[in-house]
Design a protein around this motif. Structure first.
Motif, PDB file in Angstrom:
ATOM      1  N   ARG A   1       0.718  -1.005   0.105  1.00  0.00           N
ATOM      2  CA  ARG A   1      -0.006  -0.007  -0.055  1.00  0.00           C
ATOM      3  C   ARG A   1       0.941   1.160  -0.047  1.00  0.00           C
ATOM      4  O   ARG A   1       1.933   1.209   0.665  1.00  0.00           O
ATOM      5  N   PRO A   2       0.450   2.255  -0.890  1.00  0.00           N
ATOM      6  CA  PRO A   2       1.271   3.324  -0.888  1.00  0.00           C
ATOM      7  C   PRO A   2       1.259   4.148   0.420  1.00  0.00           C
ATOM      8  O   PRO A   2       0.060   4.328   1.201  1.00  0.00           O
ATOM      9  N   THR A   3       2.346   4.729   0.743  1.00  0.00           N
ATOM     10  CA  THR A   3       2.401   5.655   1.824  1.00  0.00           C
ATOM     11  C   THR A   3       2.863   7.141   1.434  1.00  0.00           C
ATOM     12  O   THR A   3       2.426   7.966   2.309  1.00  0.00           O
ATOM     13  N   CYS A   4       3.065   7.296   0.408  1.00  0.00           N
ATOM     14  CA  CYS A   4       3.401   8.500  -0.329  1.00  0.00           C
ATOM     15  C   CYS A   4       4.183   9.586   0.238  1.00  0.00           C
ATOM     16  O   CYS A   4       4.321  10.648  -0.043  1.00  0.00           O
ATOM     17  N   ASP A   5       4.904   9.049   1.104  1.00  0.00           N
ATOM     18  CA  ASP A   5       6.364   9.774   1.755  1.00  0.00           C
ATOM     19  C   ASP A   5       7.272   9.102   2.242  1.00  0.00           C
ATOM     20  O   ASP A   5       8.104   9.318   2.886  1.00  0.00           O
ATOM     21  N   ASP A   6       7.482   7.763   1.574  1.00  0.00           N
ATOM     22  CA  ASP A   6       8.595   6.845   1.958  1.00  0.00           C
ATOM     23  C   ASP A   6       9.818   6.613   1.082  1.00  0.00           C
ATOM     24  O   ASP A   6      10.636   6.040   1.308  1.00  0.00           O
ATOM     25  N   GLY A   7       9.727   7.748  -0.109  1.00  0.00           N
ATOM     26  CA  GLY A   7      10.715   7.454  -1.138  1.00  0.00           C
ATOM     27  C   GLY A   7      11.072   6.612  -1.989  1.00  0.00           C
ATOM     28  O   GLY A   7      11.958   6.316  -2.627  1.00  0.00           O
ATOM     29  N   VAL A   8      10.025   5.656  -2.038  1.00  0.00           N
ATOM     30  CA  VAL A   8      10.039   4.141  -2.900  1.00  0.00           C
ATOM     31  C   VAL A   8       8.558   4.198  -3.620  1.00  0.00           C
ATOM     32  O   VAL A   8       7.450   4.779  -2.886  1.00  0.00           O
TER      33      VAL A   8
ATOM     34  N   CYS B   1       3.979   9.258  -5.785  1.00  0.00           N
ATOM     35  CA  CYS B   1       3.228  10.086  -6.554  1.00  0.00           C
ATOM     36  C   CYS B   1       2.039   9.259  -7.413  1.00  0.00           C
ATOM     37  O   CYS B   1       2.185   8.044  -7.416  1.00  0.00           O
ATOM     38  N   GLY B   2       1.148   9.959  -8.043  1.00  0.00           N
ATOM     39  CA  GLY B   2       0.277   9.396  -8.917  1.00  0.00           C
ATOM     40  C   GLY B   2      -1.264   9.983  -8.302  1.00  0.00           C
ATOM     41  O   GLY B   2      -1.480  10.152  -7.162  1.00  0.00           O
ATOM     42  N   LEU B   3      -1.980  10.440  -9.081  1.00  0.00           N
ATOM     43  CA  LEU B   3      -3.242  11.059  -8.845  1.00  0.00           C
ATOM     44  C   LEU B   3      -4.158  10.031  -8.078  1.00  0.00           C
ATOM     45  O   LEU B   3      -5.005  10.652  -6.969  1.00  0.00           O
ATOM     46  N   ILE B   4      -4.080   8.890  -8.242  1.00  0.00           N
ATOM     47  CA  ILE B   4      -5.141   7.864  -7.830  1.00  0.00           C
ATOM     48  C   ILE B   4      -4.688   7.740  -6.282  1.00  0.00           C
ATOM     49  O   ILE B   4      -5.370   7.655  -5.232  1.00  0.00           O
ATOM     50  N   ALA B   5      -3.295   7.343  -6.260  1.00  0.00           N
ATOM     51  CA  ALA B   5      -2.829   6.774  -4.909  1.00  0.00           C
ATOM     52  C   ALA B   5      -2.531   7.826  -3.949  1.00  0.00           C
ATOM     53  O   ALA B   5      -2.787   7.996  -2.595  1.00  0.00           O
ATOM     54  N   CYS B   6      -1.959   9.252  -4.464  1.00  0.00           N
ATOM     55  CA  CYS B   6      -1.464  10.155  -3.688  1.00  0.00           C
ATOM     56  C   CYS B   6      -2.035  11.737  -3.822  1.00  0.00           C
ATOM     57  O   CYS B   6      -1.901  12.384  -2.999  1.00  0.00           O
ATOM     58  N   GLY B   7      -2.910  11.506  -5.071  1.00  0.00           N
ATOM     59  CA  GLY B   7      -3.437  12.937  -5.383  1.00  0.00           C
ATOM     60  C   GLY B   7      -2.555  13.909  -5.948  1.00  0.00           C
ATOM     61  O   GLY B   7      -2.734  15.055  -5.920  1.00  0.00           O
ATOM     62  N   VAL B   8      -1.417  13.437  -6.224  1.00  0.00           N
ATOM     63  CA  VAL B   8      -0.256  14.405  -6.894  1.00  0.00           C
ATOM     64  C   VAL B   8       0.315  13.911  -8.231  1.00  0.00           C
ATOM     65  O   VAL B   8       0.898  12.408  -8.140  1.00  0.00           O
ATOM     66  N   ALA B   9       0.283  14.557  -8.953  1.00  0.00           N
ATOM     67  CA  ALA B   9       0.757  14.248 -10.308  1.00  0.00           C
ATOM     68  C   ALA B   9       2.348  13.739 -10.393  1.00  0.00           C
ATOM     69  O   ALA B   9       3.093  14.525  -9.430  1.00  0.00           O
ATOM     70  N   CYS B  10       2.825  12.965 -11.018  1.00  0.00           N
ATOM     71  CA  CYS B  10       4.155  12.306 -11.033  1.00  0.00           C
ATOM     72  C   CYS B  10       4.924  13.554 -11.809  1.00  0.00           C
ATOM     73  O   CYS B  10       4.708  13.891 -12.723  1.00  0.00           O
ATOM     74  N   ILE B  11       6.150  13.618 -11.286  1.00  0.00           N
ATOM     75  CA  ILE B  11       7.260  14.289 -12.028  1.00  0.00           C
ATOM     76  C   ILE B  11       8.391  13.405 -12.106  1.00  0.00           C
ATOM     77  O   ILE B  11       8.358  12.025 -11.660  1.00  0.00           O
ATOM     78  N   ASN B  12       9.353  13.805 -12.958  1.00  0.00           N
ATOM     79  CA  ASN B  12      10.505  12.856 -13.498  1.00  0.00           C
ATOM     80  C   ASN B  12      11.421  12.704 -12.195  1.00  0.00           C
ATOM     81  O   ASN B  12      12.589  13.032 -12.444  1.00  0.00           O
ATOM     82  N   ILE B  13      11.297  11.823 -11.204  1.00  0.00           N
ATOM     83  CA  ILE B  13      12.225  11.303 -10.430  1.00  0.00           C
ATOM     84  C   ILE B  13      12.530   9.988 -10.681  1.00  0.00           C
ATOM     85  O   ILE B  13      11.545   9.148 -10.480  1.00  0.00           O
ATOM     86  N   LEU B  14      13.680   9.635 -10.900  1.00  0.00           N
ATOM     87  CA  LEU B  14      14.095   8.249 -10.893  1.00  0.00           C
ATOM     88  C   LEU B  14      14.763   7.720  -9.664  1.00  0.00           C
ATOM     89  O   LEU B  14      15.306   8.524  -8.857  1.00  0.00           O
TER      90      LEU B  14
END
Length: 306
Positions: free
Chosen positions: A32-39, A49-62
């Motif tokens: 389950r996503p925590t949206c603040d664990d860096g993975v 990130c992700g609109l469904i999981a976290c409500g935030v659009a993804c940016i290009n972070i690898l």
């Protein structure tokens, strides 16, 4: 209600109950996503990130990548360990990436864990070096980056530490007696520029502790900024490009456009022949307290946060 209708109703109820149990097992057992664990986990479309999981659009972070790791004995029950981590994201870095080391014993099972943290700049590849003592023999170390505090970082100037001179010496001969310095290699990397006078260079006397070898050099701060702390990692290689030595030191109050001498020492014998060295000087641009003063411009901060 006839018998067949009752059987159909009972079957539907049982099916509904089984479906509910199955969904519950899937829901609670899946990542389950925590949206603040860096993975990236759960239904995240990227890291936290992700609109469904976290409500935030993804940016290009690898994700950060551990590319090299090496464990070396450093005396009785002492170990040196280094790993190299790469940040492939050009616009994002982190002031705090947490890692976890799993220490594997001679039997092949985990006997302990070590946690720590490091900073890394956008697009940077850097060494993370540490030392530790263990009562049991360590045969291997597994590295995992467990969480990352991503921050956008736009560099407002050039930070560059130039290595002007480096040399590595053996100070003790094979019999264990102190010998004249055996210079293994020396490079004047910027010989056309004079080394600044007044450098704080200590004598090579080892004192009470036997020093087997040492590496020293001169770094030049080519930026317009005075830094409170600069971290220096030294990694030694043999002629097959295997890591044979690890050390680190710190330069405090590294002023703009000046040279600074540094030295690292090994109080134990390095078994392999040293052929070359990687010297890496880095500083934490996420800490405002690290910037002492700016020269040659009106910009107050080296970095800009968004």
């Amino acid at each position: 209600m006839d018998r067949i209708a009752k059987q159909i109703i009972i079957a539907l109820i049982v099916l509904a109950l089984l479906s509910g149990v199955g969904f519950g097992i899937y829901y609670f057992s899946s990542a389950r996503p925590t949206c603040d664990d860096g993975v990236q986990n759960g239904k995240e479309e990227g890291i936290d990130c992700g609109l469904i999981a976290c409500g935030v659009a993804c940016i290009n972070i690898l994700p950060l990548r551990v590319t090299v790791s090496k464990l070396l004995p450093a005396g009785q029950n002492d170990y040196d360990f280094v790993f190299q981590v790469n940040n492939p994201s050009p616009g994002y870095g982190t002031p705090f990436a947490e890692y976890e080391l799993s220490l594997i014993g001679a039997s092949g099972s985990e006997i302990d864990k070590i946690k720590g943290s490091f900073y890394i700049l956008p697009g940077q590849t850097k060494y993370v070096a540490l030392s530790f003592k263990m009562a049991e023999e360590i045969s291997a170390v597994n590295v995992k980056v467990s969480s990352v505090d991503w921050q956008k970082l736009t560099l407002g100037g050039e930070t560059q530490f130039i290595l002007k001179r480096q040399q590595y010496r053996n100070l003790v001969n094979m019999s264990g007696a102190t010998s004249e310095e055996d210079l293994i290699f020396e490079q004047e990397l910027l010989s056309e520029e004079p080394i600044s006078e007044g450098l704080d260079i200590e004598p090579s006397a080892a004192g009470a502790q036997t020093i087997y070898s040492e590496f020293d050099g001169i770094l030049f701060n080519n930026s317009d900024f005075d830094f409170d702390r600069v971290d220096v990692a030294v990694v030694l290689f043999d002629d097959s490009d295997n890591i044979v030595g690890i050390n680190r030191t710190t330069i405090n109050r590294f002023l703009s456009q000046t040279d600074r001498y540094f030295r690292t020492r090994w109080p134990f014998e390095i078994d392999e022949s040293v052929f070359r060295a990687d010297v890496e000087a880095t500083t934490n641009l996420f800490e405002n307290e690290n910037f002492i003063r700016t020269h040659g411009g009106s910009q107050e901060k080296f970095q800009k946060y968004y």
